[in-house]
Design an enzyme around this catalytic site. Sequence first.
Site, PDB file in Angstrom:
ATOM      1  N   TYR A   1       0.855  -1.128  -0.019  1.00  0.00           N
ATOM      2  CA  TYR A   1      -0.071  -0.030   0.109  1.00  0.00           C
ATOM      3  C   TYR A   1       0.711   1.178   0.020  1.00  0.00           C
ATOM      4  O   TYR A   1       1.886   1.333   0.814  1.00  0.00           O
ATOM      5  CB  TYR A   1      -0.796   0.181   0.970  1.00  0.00           C
ATOM      6  CG  TYR A   1      -2.221  -0.199   0.950  1.00  0.00           C
ATOM      7  CD1 TYR A   1      -2.839   0.694  -0.013  1.00  0.00           C
ATOM      8  CD2 TYR A   1      -3.151  -1.220   1.478  1.00  0.00           C
ATOM      9  CE1 TYR A   1      -4.234   0.601  -0.513  1.00  0.00           C
ATOM     10  CE2 TYR A   1      -4.374  -1.490   1.030  1.00  0.00           C
ATOM     11  CZ  TYR A   1      -4.987  -0.559   0.109  1.00  0.00           C
ATOM     12  OH  TYR A   1      -6.275  -0.635  -0.138  1.00  0.00           O
TER      13      TYR A   1
ATOM     14  N   ASP B   1      -6.720  13.902 -24.802  1.00  0.00           N
ATOM     15  CA  ASP B   1      -6.667  12.636 -24.349  1.00  0.00           C
ATOM     16  C   ASP B   1      -6.235  11.970 -25.811  1.00  0.00           C
ATOM     17  O   ASP B   1      -6.660  11.659 -26.540  1.00  0.00           O
ATOM     18  CB  ASP B   1      -8.286  12.177 -24.256  1.00  0.00           C
ATOM     19  CG  ASP B   1      -8.166  10.678 -23.789  1.00  0.00           C
ATOM     20  OD1 ASP B   1      -7.125   9.796 -23.983  1.00  0.00           O
ATOM     21  OD2 ASP B   1      -9.310  10.118 -23.157  1.00  0.00           O
TER      22      ASP B   1
END
Length: 425
Positions: free
Chosen positions: A46, A192
């Site tokens: 994590y 994009d």
Amino acid sequence: MHDIQLHNLLERETARQINGVELIASENYASKEVIDAMANVLNNKYAEGYPGKRYYGGCEIVDEIENLAIDRLNQLFGTEYANVQPHSGAQANAAIFLATLQAGDTVLGFDLSHGGHLSHGSAVNYSGKIYDAQFYGVEEETGLIDMDKVAKKAEIARPKLIICGASAYSQDWDYKRFREIADSVGALLLADISHPAGLIAKGLLNNPVEHCHIISTTTHKTLRGPRGGVIMMGKNIDNPWGRSTKKGNPIKMSSILNSGVFPGMQGGPLEHIIAAKAVAFNEALTDDFGIYAKQVIANSTAMADAFTAAGYKIVSGGTVNHLMLLDLRHNLTLNGKQADAALGAAHITVNKNMVPYDDKSPFVTSGIRLGTPAITSRGLREDDCIELVSWIDAILKDFENESLIKDIGKKVEAKMSQFPLYPSI
Ligand code: DSN
């Protein structure tokens, strides 16, 4: 693997990928190194936050990995800022929207039914539900974007964000003109480049870095990396809203975009995927990748020319990139769904696709989209593409002929056996 059920499914999918012709324009075959970089102990870690500013201990090594991915990506595109944490292109765009817009703000994007993307304001997506989405499209006659009409649309809509980029547009983008339009209405400009990113990185198409405030892309299409997304900026500008720190310093857009990704849109980053992104960016920096990218376009051009010679209509009149969209209404009676199914039965994978001004639903469609990134990774060249077109043409013209489809399916398998997916398999 001890999980026999899953093992068998993986074997079947591997065989499908090895034996078939993959013409889905958004797919590719990542290298074995990229695949290996995803399947390791990094999955266990994590690391919410960013390198040097994490919410968990033990992040020293993943910090180095994430910085490596960032540095390589910046080198690849000549950018000053990169965030490599977005889990996908759609999530990269969602984070950018969250960071730069308020609910209800107007955005101007390329119409999904003309070749745009869901996350650019489609009514069925968060981007069309939370924001006021307006669209530009292509001309019915030419299949091309009329930039004067985009300017007019922007003048009327007064968007806060303009998006250029598409999922099914086979022409290049005039980023300079888009920037002039954005500036004229005080909008931010987002490119994009999910589809052509690998081709742009090697200088084969117009480059948005100089003209667009923000750039997003997926990493798994022409860029040939792991599934995922990234956000970049050519220059790390000050935020345009005059927001400043407690000390009165202007907040850089990098901080605002980073906050959009985490904690705005995502939690823990996928460090194993980020490692694979680092591997892919390194591969894309090589001259070999430049040769690959050129061949993608050469294959696409050869395919488009062969379709045109066989009487097909390519929306926008041809291709300058890795894909093409066939409008089947021009010369045939079958629809996109039927074409997709018939070709699939011969191990030729494409996707049914709306064409501009389509009279059919998105589940049926009047078109199919084809692209060459994956077959080029397998090693196919122009002559192979021309042969593929002859098989596709034969099936589309006689799509209910099962013995023909079976026969071509065998030819497809025989051909692809000459192009190993991974020599080690
Ligand atoms: N952009 C879609 C495609 O091109 O297939 C995936 O989101």
